[in-house]
Motif scaffolding. Structure first.
Motif, PDB file in Angstrom:
ATOM      1  N   ALA A   1       0.823  -1.324  -0.063  1.00 48.21           N
ATOM      2  CA  ALA A   1      -0.123   0.060   0.057  1.00 48.21           C
ATOM      3  C   ALA A   1       0.616   1.193   0.127  1.00 48.21           C
ATOM      4  O   ALA A   1       0.359   2.225  -0.446  1.00 48.21           O
ATOM      5  CB  ALA A   1      -0.912   0.008   1.170  1.00 48.21           C
ATOM      6  N   PHE A   2       2.094   1.209   0.605  1.00 49.95           N
ATOM      7  CA  PHE A   2       2.836   2.427   0.753  1.00 49.95           C
ATOM      8  C   PHE A   2       3.912   2.384   0.169  1.00 49.95           C
ATOM      9  O   PHE A   2       5.009   3.389   0.376  1.00 49.95           O
ATOM     10  CB  PHE A   2       2.957   2.628   2.351  1.00 49.95           C
ATOM     11  N   GLY A   3       4.429   1.264  -0.750  1.00 46.04           N
ATOM     12  CA  GLY A   3       5.840   0.949  -1.287  1.00 46.04           C
ATOM     13  C   GLY A   3       6.886   0.847  -0.261  1.00 46.04           C
ATOM     14  O   GLY A   3       8.078   1.429  -0.600  1.00 46.04           O
ATOM     15  N   LEU A   4       6.709   0.158   0.815  1.00 47.75           N
ATOM     16  CA  LEU A   4       7.639  -0.137   1.842  1.00 47.75           C
ATOM     17  C   LEU A   4       8.548  -1.352   1.514  1.00 47.75           C
ATOM     18  O   LEU A   4       8.021  -2.288   0.626  1.00 47.75           O
ATOM     19  CB  LEU A   4       7.042  -0.219   3.124  1.00 47.75           C
ATOM     20  N   THR A   5       9.697  -1.351   1.885  1.00 46.44           N
ATOM     21  CA  THR A   5      10.476  -2.325   1.965  1.00 46.44           C
ATOM     22  C   THR A   5      10.592  -3.160   3.327  1.00 46.44           C
ATOM     23  O   THR A   5      11.171  -2.741   3.869  1.00 46.44           O
ATOM     24  CB  THR A   5      11.877  -2.231   1.346  1.00 46.44           C
TER      25      THR A   5
END
Length: 313
Positions: free
Chosen positions: A211-215
């Motif tokens: 959803a938030f482009g996290l790694t």
């Protein structure tokens, strides 16, 4: 051994007359005689001698009487052990340092008269299987996972949304921040080696990352909470996510930081699950407790996966 026959024997021994025993048991005198005769055949001895005054115990009957009473008391204890409300309510809390344990602790403080048996099962599949088989009465889980549905005999109610926090060491570039946004964490390394593929918490963090482009990195051995905290404390680049109510203790020199995540606030959706036909009265008290404490929601805008079970209580 036929416990009805044993009960009839004890009643006849106490009354001294088969007719009086029949009256006490609300059966016929003939039924008393048949039960006693069947018991004598099973034991291979005579238990009574008939006299003009009634029925007297033989020596074997006198020897058997205290053991017969023990059998009936054991029967009473066995029945009482499974009578609704007589045994402890068994509840699965996923982890003893996590929010569900704190929620159950609050329930216990509000209802100290209710005995609890707290267990920790591995994941939602294990919890649902235990609910279905009757080995637990309730579980706190995130439900349902993507593509899965609860069995028809299992009920669920979302009872607590737990905010997720960022945990960093003192040298991390975000350590001084009071709050961070989920989108602002893109590009930062978030390390969570305790995530197990296929679990409900793996599904939650996979959706959060998407959803938030996290790694979110799950590689590397999971040696437990303390080694994870040691690594985070010494790292300038690694951070991790923890629940707001997760109980963590670390040495003072670690200097770890809990940082609120806002705009929107990711929350982990804890649900209470139980079997529909479970008659344990304490289960109703547990459901009522969470129904009475539920608030209208967080003040901040929140995020949780679309698959999270809706609030029902």
């Amino acid at each position: 051994m036929d416990l009805d026959a044993v009960r009839t024997f004890v009643a006849a021994a106490d009354a001294g007359r088969f007719q009086d025993a029949a009256d006490e048991l609300s059966i016929t005198q003939q039924a008393v005689s048949k039960r006693v005769a069947a018991l004598e055949r099973d034991l291979g001895v005579r238990l009574f001698t008939r006299t003009p005054r009634g029925a007297q115990l033989t020596i074997d009957g006198q020897a058997f009487l205290p053991h017969a009473r023990d059998l009936l008391r054991a029967e009473e204890r066995a029945v009482a052990s499974v009578r609704p409300g007589s045994r402890a309510l068994r509840v699965d809390v996923i982890g003893r340092r996590l929010a569900p344990a704190a929620l159950l602790g609050a329930f216990h403080r509000a209802h100290p008269e209710i005995e609890l048996d707290v267990v920790t099962l591995f994941d939602a599949d294990a919890a649902v299987a235990a609910l279905t088989s009757g080995t637990i009465d309730a579980s706190f889980r995130a439900v349902t996972m993507p593509g899965r549905q609860l069995p028809d005999d299992i009920e669920a109610a979302r009872v607590h949304d737990e905010p997720i926090q960022l945990l960093t060491g003192p040298a991390h570039e975000l350590a001084a921040a009071r709050t961070v946004t989920p989108a602002g964490l893109a590009g930062h390394r978030i390390w969570m080696p305790g995530i197990v593929p296929g679990t409900e918490w793996a599904a939650y963090y996979a959706d959060l990352a998407a959803a938030f482009g996290l790694t979110i990195e799950i590689t590397g051995p999971d040696f437990g909470t303390e080694p994870l905290l040691d690594t985070i404390a010494d790292s300038r680049t690694l951070a991790t996510f923890v629940g707001e109510q997760t109980r963590l203790v670390w040495p003072a020199d670690h200097g770890l930081r809990r940082i609120a995540v806002r705009d929107p606030m990711p929350v982990y959706p804890h649900s209470l699950t139980w079997r529909r036909d479970n008659p344990h009265p304490a289960l109703a008290a547990l459901r009522d407790h969470f129904g009475s404490r539920r608030s209208g929601g967080q003040a901040d805008e929140v995020w949780t996966p679309a698959w999270a079970h809706p609030r029902l209580i």
